[in-house]
Scaffold this active site. Structure first.
Site, PDB file in Angstrom:
ATOM      1  N   LYS A 124     -26.420  56.041  90.181  1.00 17.99           N
ATOM      2  CA  LYS A 124     -26.949  55.001  89.414  1.00 17.99           C
ATOM      3  C   LYS A 124     -28.420  54.566  89.654  1.00 17.99           C
ATOM      4  O   LYS A 124     -28.697  54.344  91.087  1.00 17.99           O
ATOM      5  CB  LYS A 124     -25.971  53.750  89.165  1.00 17.99           C
TER       6      LYS A 124
HETATM    7  P1  NAD Z   1     -28.266  48.949  75.534  1.00 20.20           P
HETATM    8  O1  NAD Z   1     -29.466  48.057  76.270  1.00 20.20           O
HETATM    9  O2  NAD Z   1     -28.808  49.831  74.635  1.00 20.20           O
HETATM   10  O3  NAD Z   1     -27.521  47.648  74.872  1.00 20.20           O
HETATM   11  C1  NAD Z   1     -26.909  46.358  75.457  1.00 20.20           C
HETATM   12  C2  NAD Z   1     -26.496  45.482  74.493  1.00 20.20           C
HETATM   13  O4  NAD Z   1     -25.758  44.295  75.061  1.00 20.20           O
HETATM   14  C3  NAD Z   1     -27.455  44.851  73.552  1.00 20.20           C
HETATM   15  O5  NAD Z   1     -27.332  44.554  72.157  1.00 20.20           O
HETATM   16  C4  NAD Z   1     -27.710  43.529  74.345  1.00 20.20           C
HETATM   17  O6  NAD Z   1     -28.228  42.525  73.496  1.00 20.20           O
HETATM   18  C5  NAD Z   1     -26.257  43.199  74.734  1.00 20.20           C
HETATM   19  N1  NAD Z   1     -26.136  42.167  75.823  1.00 20.20           N
HETATM   20  C6  NAD Z   1     -26.727  42.019  76.874  1.00 20.20           C
HETATM   21  N2  NAD Z   1     -26.468  41.017  77.857  1.00 20.20           N
HETATM   22  C7  NAD Z   1     -25.152  40.639  76.993  1.00 20.20           C
HETATM   23  C8  NAD Z   1     -24.592  39.596  77.276  1.00 20.20           C
HETATM   24  N3  NAD Z   1     -24.554  38.865  78.155  1.00 20.20           N
HETATM   25  N4  NAD Z   1     -23.558  39.265  76.352  1.00 20.20           N
HETATM   26  C9  NAD Z   1     -23.489  40.091  75.186  1.00 20.20           C
HETATM   27  N5  NAD Z   1     -24.169  41.123  74.843  1.00 20.20           N
HETATM   28  C10 NAD Z   1     -25.141  41.191  75.756  1.00 20.20           C
HETATM   29  O7  NAD Z   1     -27.011  49.340  76.615  1.00 20.20           O
HETATM   30  P2  NAD Z   1     -26.142  50.345  76.385  1.00 20.20           P
HETATM   31  O8  NAD Z   1     -26.847  51.688  76.836  1.00 20.20           O
HETATM   32  O9  NAD Z   1     -25.636  50.157  75.048  1.00 20.20           O
HETATM   33  O10 NAD Z   1     -25.065  50.139  77.265  1.00 20.20           O
HETATM   34  C11 NAD Z   1     -24.081  49.275  77.421  1.00 20.20           C
HETATM   35  C12 NAD Z   1     -22.761  49.423  78.241  1.00 20.20           C
HETATM   36  O11 NAD Z   1     -22.318  50.663  78.150  1.00 20.20           O
HETATM   37  C13 NAD Z   1     -23.474  49.335  79.748  1.00 20.20           C
HETATM   38  O12 NAD Z   1     -22.178  48.754  80.485  1.00 20.20           O
HETATM   39  C14 NAD Z   1     -23.665  50.682  80.224  1.00 20.20           C
HETATM   40  O13 NAD Z   1     -23.453  50.775  81.489  1.00 20.20           O
HETATM   41  C15 NAD Z   1     -22.695  51.250  79.466  1.00 20.20           C
HETATM   42  N6  NAD Z   1     -22.810  52.838  79.347  1.00 20.20           N
HETATM   43  C16 NAD Z   1     -23.748  53.174  78.754  1.00 20.20           C
HETATM   44  C17 NAD Z   1     -23.869  54.554  78.365  1.00 20.20           C
HETATM   45  C18 NAD Z   1     -24.871  55.346  77.475  1.00 20.20           C
HETATM   46  O14 NAD Z   1     -24.902  56.165  77.221  1.00 20.20           O
HETATM   47  N7  NAD Z   1     -26.001  54.498  77.129  1.00 20.20           N
HETATM   48  C19 NAD Z   1     -22.891  55.549  78.713  1.00 20.20           C
HETATM   49  C20 NAD Z   1     -21.730  54.765  79.644  1.00 20.20           C
HETATM   50  C21 NAD Z   1     -21.622  53.385  79.666  1.00 20.20           C
END
Ligand code: NAD
Length: 418
Positions: free
Chosen positions: A107
């Site tokens: 990461k």
């Molecule tokens: P992103 O940046 O596209 O979206 C994040 C979302 O969460 C946004 O809508 C943001 O406004 C919201 N957010 C941020 N802080 C917040 C809070 N305190 N309370 C409520 N909402 C909040 O990110 P993403 O890629 O969708 O990732 C989201 C989660 O999924 C993370 O934990 C990431 O590690 C996990 N994840 C992502 C992927 C991927 O393919 N992108 C894969 C596996 C896991």
């Protein structure tokens, strides 16, 4: 390993220790499996658009190199620390092993607020981070992907910077890049689509009828928005969604397609008509059938675990549930948990497909990608459910045990050099 000491890292270690006890891993082997192999911390000075200079802190942690290159996302968020990145790298290792991918976990992160930076500033920051990481990354060494706060554009800048350094185009240095640059069809949707698939599978185990079910999704970014759309396509009524600024609630059901359009135009959910505003804390406690935390770690804690009101907890985010909350949830047998290492594995699975396609310069159609994604998720889901049932252990313990055991066995087979 005091250098990583931080709440999320302590949480990942606590989870590991419980599983290591359950698997009776000899004490002499535990630290070797648990602690990250390599970590990099870099200072990233860049010019801001106002002419000033600012230095950002950047990190990359590679958890283990036993099964192949390391693989994992790059996060842009103000709270990023070395310890948080190390915890996320550790979870990536168990996730890749659980789903049978030939990778160790990694990461990366930069402590910054992407929403408050201009596109030019983000580009300079990304290119400088990539430059600093060049000695430690490579298609056979460590491959990055998008995570919280990063996207396809960030991956394109990383690929370009690395390729300029190499002197030729290297698409396989990152996954989650635009399709026009060697990205995979279906990668952007993969994590959220996988969440929908697994919730549907879990509904069979809970006798929940998807067409009559309601869902609440915290975090409306890449993962949360696609998970909501995917659930809606299965006939689920999505009644609550949120972003960092707060949430929207409509007990009659939200029009997810209209929200999608509104967010694309306004860059926020706030002000969307046909819904009441609700705080992120209240959102998690709404009565619903399916609760999907898809934002940050440590959202379900000892304080709210006893009060959440769902039948399926689908952990789309990494580490949304603390070990203290887990103890409470384990007593609540009415809640079926799809643990994070399984629930959000769709992202890394299709990243793996993207890497394979780039290495072969031979690209697949979206149906093929999605079909292969669902096959791998199905196998991991069934193995986890069967182990949980047979051994009478929680789903998280089963998923982590399968992943950790595979890493342990691989290390044993390879032996210890010298
Ligand atoms: P992103 O940046 O596209 O979206 C994040 C979302 O969460 C946004 O809508 C943001 O406004 C919201 N957010 C941020 N802080 C917040 C809070 N305190 N309370 C409520 N909402 C909040 O990110 P993403 O890629 O969708 O990732 C989201 C989660 O999924 C993370 O934990 C990431 O590690 C996990 N994840 C992502 C992927 C991927 O393919 N992108 C894969 C596996 C896991």
């Amino acid at each position: 390993m005091e250098l990583y000491d931080q709440p999320t890292f302590r949480m990942a270690c606590q989870q590991f220790d419980v599983v290591a006890d359950y698997l009776q891993i000899p004490l002499a082997e535990r630290d070797r499996i648990k602690y990250p192999k390599r970590s990099m911390a870099v200072a990233l000075p860049i010019h801001l658009d106002d002419g000033s200079t600012r230095v950002f802190a950047g990190y990359r942690v590679q958890h283990h190199l036993t099964l192949g290159p390391t693989k994992g996302g790059l996060r842009y968020h103000p709270d990023v620390t070395l310890g948080e990145v190390a915890a996320l790298a550790m979870w990536m290792s168990w996730k890749c092993a659980l789903t049978g991918l030939p990778y160790g976990g990694a990461k990366g992160g930069v402590a910054c607020e992407p929403g408050k930076m201009t596109r030019k500033e983000l580009e300079r920051l990304t290119r400088r981070y990539t430059q600093e990481m060049i000695p430690f990354i490579g298609p056979q060494v460590d491959v990055m992907a998008p995570d919280l706060g990063t996207n396809e554009q960030v991956m394109a800048w990383i690929m370009d910077t690395y390729s300029v350094h190499a002197g030729y185009t290297v698409p396989s240095i990152v996954t989650g890049k635009p399709v026009g640059l060697g990205g995979s069809l279906g990668r952007r949707e993969a994590t959220g689509r996988g969440v929908g698939y697994l919730v549907n599978r879990a509904s069979d185990n809970t006798s929940l009828v998807m067409g009559n079910a309601t869902a609440v999704v915290q975090g409306y970014g890449n993962v949360g928005s696609i998970a909501a759309l995917s659930l809606a396509r299965y006939g689920v009524k999505v009644i609550g969604v949120s972003d960092v600024q707060g949430g929207l609630y409509n007990p009659k059901g939200l029009d997810i397609w209209a929200i999608e359009k509104y967010q694309a135009e306004n860059k926020t959910l706030q002000g969307f008509p046909e819904a009441e505003p609700i705080s992120n804390e209240e959102l998690l406690l709404l009565p619903c059938d399916i609760l999907v935390p898809a934002a940050l770690e440590r959202q379900i804690t000892a304080a709210n675990a006893g009060k959440i009101q769902c039948r399926i907890l689908a952990e789309a985010a990494n580490g949304p549930t603390t070990p203290e909350a887990d103890e409470i949830l384990n007593q609540r047998e009415e809640i079926f948990i799809i643990p994070d290492v399984l629930c959000n594995a769709g992202g890394v699975i299709v990243s793996y497909f993207e890497w394979v396609q780039d290495l072969q310069s031979f690209f697949w159609g979206e149906t093929e990608v999605t079909d292969k994604l669902f096959r791998i998720l199905e196998a991991a889901f069934m193995q986890t459910v069967n182990m949980a049932k047979k051994q009478k252990i929680p789903m998280r313990m089963a998923a982590l045990s399968l992943g950790i055991k595979r890493v342990q066995e691989a290390k044993k087979m390879r032996g210890l050099f010298p």
